[in-house]
Scaffold this active site. Structure first.
Site, PDB file in Angstrom:
ATOM      1  N   LYS A  44       0.813  -1.214   0.000  1.00 16.60           N
ATOM      2  CA  LYS A  44       0.000   0.000   0.000  1.00 16.60           C
ATOM      3  C   LYS A  44       0.845   1.262   0.000  1.00 16.60           C
ATOM      4  CE  LYS A  44       0.112   0.571   4.762  1.00 16.60           C
ATOM      5  NZ  LYS A  44      -0.357   0.944   6.037  1.00 16.60           N
ATOM      6  N   THR A  45       1.991   1.215   0.650  1.00 21.88           N
ATOM      7  CA  THR A  45       2.810   2.430   0.656  1.00 21.88           C
ATOM      8  C   THR A  45       3.282   2.732  -0.758  1.00 21.88           C
ATOM      9  OG1 THR A  45       3.519   1.866   2.878  1.00 21.88           O
ATOM     10  CG2 THR A  45       4.750   3.576   1.756  1.00 21.88           C
ATOM     11  N   ASP A 232      -3.567   7.433   5.480  1.00 25.32           N
ATOM     12  CA  ASP A 232      -3.099   6.062   5.675  1.00 25.32           C
ATOM     13  C   ASP A 232      -3.673   5.514   6.983  1.00 25.32           C
ATOM     14  OD1 ASP A 232      -1.759   3.761   5.249  1.00 25.32           O
ATOM     15  OD2 ASP A 232       0.238   4.549   5.709  1.00 25.32           O
ATOM     16  N   GLU A 233      -3.703   4.206   7.136  1.00 20.53           N
ATOM     17  CA  GLU A 233      -4.201   3.569   8.363  1.00 20.53           C
ATOM     18  C   GLU A 233      -5.574   4.124   8.741  1.00 20.53           C
ATOM     19  OE1 GLU A 233      -2.502   1.145   9.335  1.00 20.53           O
ATOM     20  OE2 GLU A 233      -0.350   1.552   9.319  1.00 20.53           O
ATOM     21  N   GLN A 284      -6.796  -4.827  10.583  1.00 18.99           N
ATOM     22  CA  GLN A 284      -5.643  -4.344  11.355  1.00 18.99           C
ATOM     23  C   GLN A 284      -6.022  -3.198  12.275  1.00 18.99           C
ATOM     24  OE1 GLN A 284      -1.730  -4.191   9.283  1.00 18.99           O
ATOM     25  NE2 GLN A 284      -2.906  -4.778   7.474  1.00 18.99           N
ATOM     26  N   ARG A 640       3.534  -9.505  10.220  1.00 23.14           N
ATOM     27  CA  ARG A 640       4.765  -8.713  10.123  1.00 23.14           C
ATOM     28  C   ARG A 640       5.924  -9.545   9.590  1.00 23.14           C
ATOM     29  NH1 ARG A 640       2.668  -4.723   9.208  1.00 23.14           N
ATOM     30  NH2 ARG A 640       0.879  -6.103   9.164  1.00 23.14           N
TER      31      ARG A 640
END
Length: 799
Positions: A44-45, A232-233, A284, A640
């Site tokens: 996504k980044t 983001d997030e 998340q 992760r």
DNA sequence: TATAACAGTATTTTT
DNA sequence: TACTGTTATA
């Protein structure tokens, strides 16, 4: 000047080459609102940075029209770097920052409009706690059942919901004495913040929203400027943050549009809404406890009609085994949008499981495995150890030191939370904002000057009588009618502070002195470090070093920000987060909580303490949705890992002094058996017969249980441990090991009833408190005495 | 006012 | 355990 608009097809090839179709679509899509549902590790980044670069490259936007919001400074820095890599200097004009920094920037700029000085203070959680504590004491709330942390939590929650004291008074049930008290505390707290010219963390967001709502013409300035807002997030945004985004992407009505506006207006003269891109993954979402509202993402399409939704499911990070485990775990959460991560990179190694006899044994396993990984060529940088609570670091640190594993603790007791560092910062805050009484009071007797509570009260009274601030009253030490020695000390301190203020005044003839120099002079004048050094106490030496370290931080700041002011410096240090000081070249293993791990990735991950009561944490049991959030936390931890994942737990764990038996987490059974290779499974660890560990015997073996007050605090209950084996049968029971999820909520108890408890024996119910799932029975046990039990989960039977 | 000694109590996660 | 708050004493 109006940007020259080209179609998406003219996005330079290098920005879309190598992207998979949905990623590419996310980079190319144009429209008012776009939701990118980005599974863990789905790039996504990359999508976000390429999207920004695409907007600039096609000249659809100027850099200054971009506002990109992340959760941590580290994420912001990374995004800035990556966009810079794609675009070069154009990145300089963009706002890429956290919610908090962006809001501070806006608030400082507009401060005068709402009666705050530009140098207002930012209180961190500890500062606000100190203030609330004073108030809680003053209204004697504790004796009526409102603790400091409760009050703080409630107030924070209200602010996140954009409810001010008046709003709360309208909707609160004031016949409830606790709510009435919370209201009173909230009122006073609000008043104190105002008086001190300070904002707490939550205010930074909420006040910006209020500002925009009260002054549409100010909002229009930002609506005009930010034509592309990217968040983001998004799953971790709370209501206030959501409202902020809404304000920023609102249409500016014609009457609020500034005269010098040169961007394209709609026919009616209004500024059209900015385009909004949000990226998130509801799986998340791990900050509900802090007010994050998962509905912001689940209801995005309703909130922004015409929104496009793009799903990124291909994972570029982990092996299939790790993803299978992650998918299996997260699929136990109902009420979620089905999403299955997949990869083309192969099954990879099995997940390694280990059950230690104690936390130290578990840590030893971690250390041993780290050495093996290292021997096999993995660098320490690429290894991380996660845990649920900070308290778990102790055993890990002890063993890692002994095993000569270099490690870095991310977060924990942070540098900026140390008392001496806070003292020095309070000096600086006092200089920047003399109205901030909390800071003045903090430093008035640090180092010791013989100014105690009595003197403080005297100054405070004088200030009130003369309509002065506390700080101004100090300047009239002679008038306070105190002893000669104390008077001299107060006057001296006031003078030192005055000098410091003068030295950084913007209109100072020679120009203001750099922050670090002002600080060094100030510290010399008050002999802060000197006093610490003089005690001969090695701990004080360490403290002095911390203070010197802070001076170095200021020097560094001066170097990187030649025009930076004291206020800029304070803003920067106030908003640093745990994950920010993570640097990738340190050559050390990273230790952090699962929360800080979000957004990061490592070749090898150790997820420790996978036990009932810890993960899921016992505190989550009472909260609605708590278990699901804990599961998401576990999911975040698993995802992760790039290549190797280790899951470990201990049979016994020591919680402040007392050690108790721990049971394997229910989450372990949600992972298909074939994916884990147990070096030592929970079953093995309990049924080794002769080699049964001392740790267990020492504590009464089978009967060993927590000797803490509430028998009812064991949600997974006894029976789980002996029964636990990650077998097929267990999995087929839908993840619910029999007895694991006790549910007594239907049990009706009344005062006088006789009951039987598995551990405490028989007793008589004395009282039933609370309602719903939180009903608590107070029981006088014949043998064990009086206990409070959560009825829902206590192993209780009515006789 | 400062300090030492003692008792009691709390622990989830954090921008 | 470790930190906070209270009390006694200098």
């Amino acid at each position: 000047m109006q940007p020259f608009v080209l179609g998406p097809e003219s996005i330079p090839a290098e920005l879309v080459d190598g992207l998979n179709p949905p990623q590419r679509a996310a980079v190319e899509h144009r429209g008012e609102a776009l939701l990118i549902v980005a599974g863990a590790g789905s790039g996504k980044t990359r999508v976000l940075t390429h999207r920004i670069a695409g907007l600039i490259a096609t000249r659809e936007a100027w850099p200054s029209q971009i506002l990109a919001i992340t959760f941590t400074n580290k994420a912001a820095a990374e995004m800035r770097e990556r966009v810079g890599h794609l675009l070069g200097e154009a990145v300089e004009g963009m706002w890429i920052s956290t919610f908090h920094s962006a809001c501070v920037r806006i608030l400082r700029r507009e401060a005068e409009r709402f009666g705050y000085p530009q140098g207002f203070t930012i209180y961190d959680a500890a500062d606000s706690k100190a203030l609330i504590k004073r108030i809680v004491k003053a209204v004697d709330a504790e004796s009526l059942g409102v603790s400091v942390s409760q009050a703080q939590h409630r107030i924070s929650g209200l602010k996140n919901e954009l409810i001010d004291p008046d709003g709360f008074s309208r909707q609160a049930d004031l016949s409830n004495p606790r709510d009435a008290l919370v209201l009173e505390i909230y009122r006073q707290y609000d008043r104190e913040l105002r008086r001190n010219r300070a904002f707490d963390f939550d205010d930074l967001i909420a006040q910006t929203v209020w500002l925009f709502r009260a002054h549409p013409e100010i909002a229009a300035l930002y609506q005009r400027r930010f034509r592309h807002v990217l968040v983001d997030e998004y799953q971790d945004t709370n209501h206030a943050q959501y409202a902020l985004i809404r304000e920023l992407t609102r249409r500016a009505e014609p009457q609020h549009v500034p005269a010098d506006t040169r961007i394209a207006l709609d026919p009616d003269g209004s500024i059209p809404p900015a385009s909004l891109t949000v990226v998130g993954d509801s799986d998340q979402s791990i900050y509900a406890f802090r007010g994050a509202d998962i509905r912001n993402i689940t209801e995005f399409e309703r909130d922004f009609p015409g929104a496009e939704v793009i799903l990124l499911e291909q994972n570029y990070r982990s092996t299939q085994n790790i993803l299978d485990a992650a998918n299996a775990v997260i699929s136990r959460n109902f009420d979620r949008r089905e999403k299955r991560l997949f990869t083309t990179s192969g099954a990879g190694a099995k997940i390694v499981g280990y059950t230690g006899y104690s936390a130290h044994d578990e840590a030893q396993f971690v250390a041993d495995e780290i050495h093996l990984l290292r021997d096999a060529g993995t660098s320490f940088n690429d290894i991380a150890v996660f845990y649920r609570t900070n308290a778990q670091t102790r055993a890990l640190e002890e063993i890692l030191i002994r095993a000569a594993v270099p490690y870095r603790l991310i977060g924990g007791t942070k540098f900026y939370e140390r008392a001496e560092v806070k003292d020095v910062l309070a000096y600086l805050m006092t200089v920047a904002n003399p109205a901030d009484e909390l800071s003045v009071r903090r430093i008035i007797n640090a180092p010791k000057r013989g100014i105690g509570p009595a003197t403080e009260t005297a100054i405070s009274n004088y200030a009130e009588a003369e309509q002065l601030t506390f700080r101004q009253a100090m300047g009239r030490a002679d008038a306070l009618g105190l002893g000669p020695k104390v008077t001299r000390e107060i006057a001296a301190l006031a003078e030192i502070l005055d000098r410091a203020e003068a030295s950084i005044a913007p209109d100072r003839p020679q120009g203001p002195v750099p922050v670090s120099r002002m600080l060094a002079t100030l510290l010399g004048d008050v002999r802060y470090t000197e006093t610490l050094r003089a005690t001969g106490n090695p701990q004080d030496d360490a403290r002095a070093e911390n203070v010197e370290e802070l001076v170095n931080v200021a020097k560094e700041f001066d170097k990187t920000h030649p025009d930076g002011t004291l206020v800029d410096f304070l803003t920067e240090v106030a908003l640093v987060a745990a994950a920010d000081d993570l640097d990738d070249e340190s050559g050390a293993v990273s230790l952090m909580t699962l929360h800080t791990a979000k957004g990061l990735e490592f070749d090898a991950v150790f997820l420790t303490g996978v036990e009932e009561e810890l993960l899921p944490h016992r505190m989550s049991a009472d909260e609605p949705g708590g278990l699901a959030e804990e599961r998401r936390l576990f999911y975040v931890g698993i995802t992760r890992a790039r290549k190797v994942l280790h899951l470990s737990l201990a049979m016994t764990r020591t919680t402040f002094g007392e050690s108790s038996v721990a049971m394997p987490s229910r989450f372990l059974q949600e992972i298909p058996e074939g994916l884990i290779e147990w070096r030592q499974s929970p079953g093995m660890a309990t049924s080794l017969g002769g080699t049964r560990p001392r740790a267990l015997n020492a504590h009464g073996g089978e009967g060993g249980r927590r000797r803490r007050a509430d028998g009812g605090e064991l949600p997974a209950g006894r029976g789980l441990r002996s029964e636990f084996r990650p077998t097929r049968e267990n999995q087929q029971r839908g993840g619910r090991v029999s007895g694991a999820v006790r549910d007594n909520s239907a049990l009706e108890l009344a005062s006088g009833d006789r009951v039987k408890h598995t551990d405490f024996g028989e007793g008589t119910v004395r009282a039933v408190l609370g309602s719903g799932t939180k009903r608590i029975a107070e029981v006088d046990f014949d043998e064990a005495g009086r206990k409070k039990l959560l009825i829902k989960i206590a192993p209780l039977e009515k006789l």
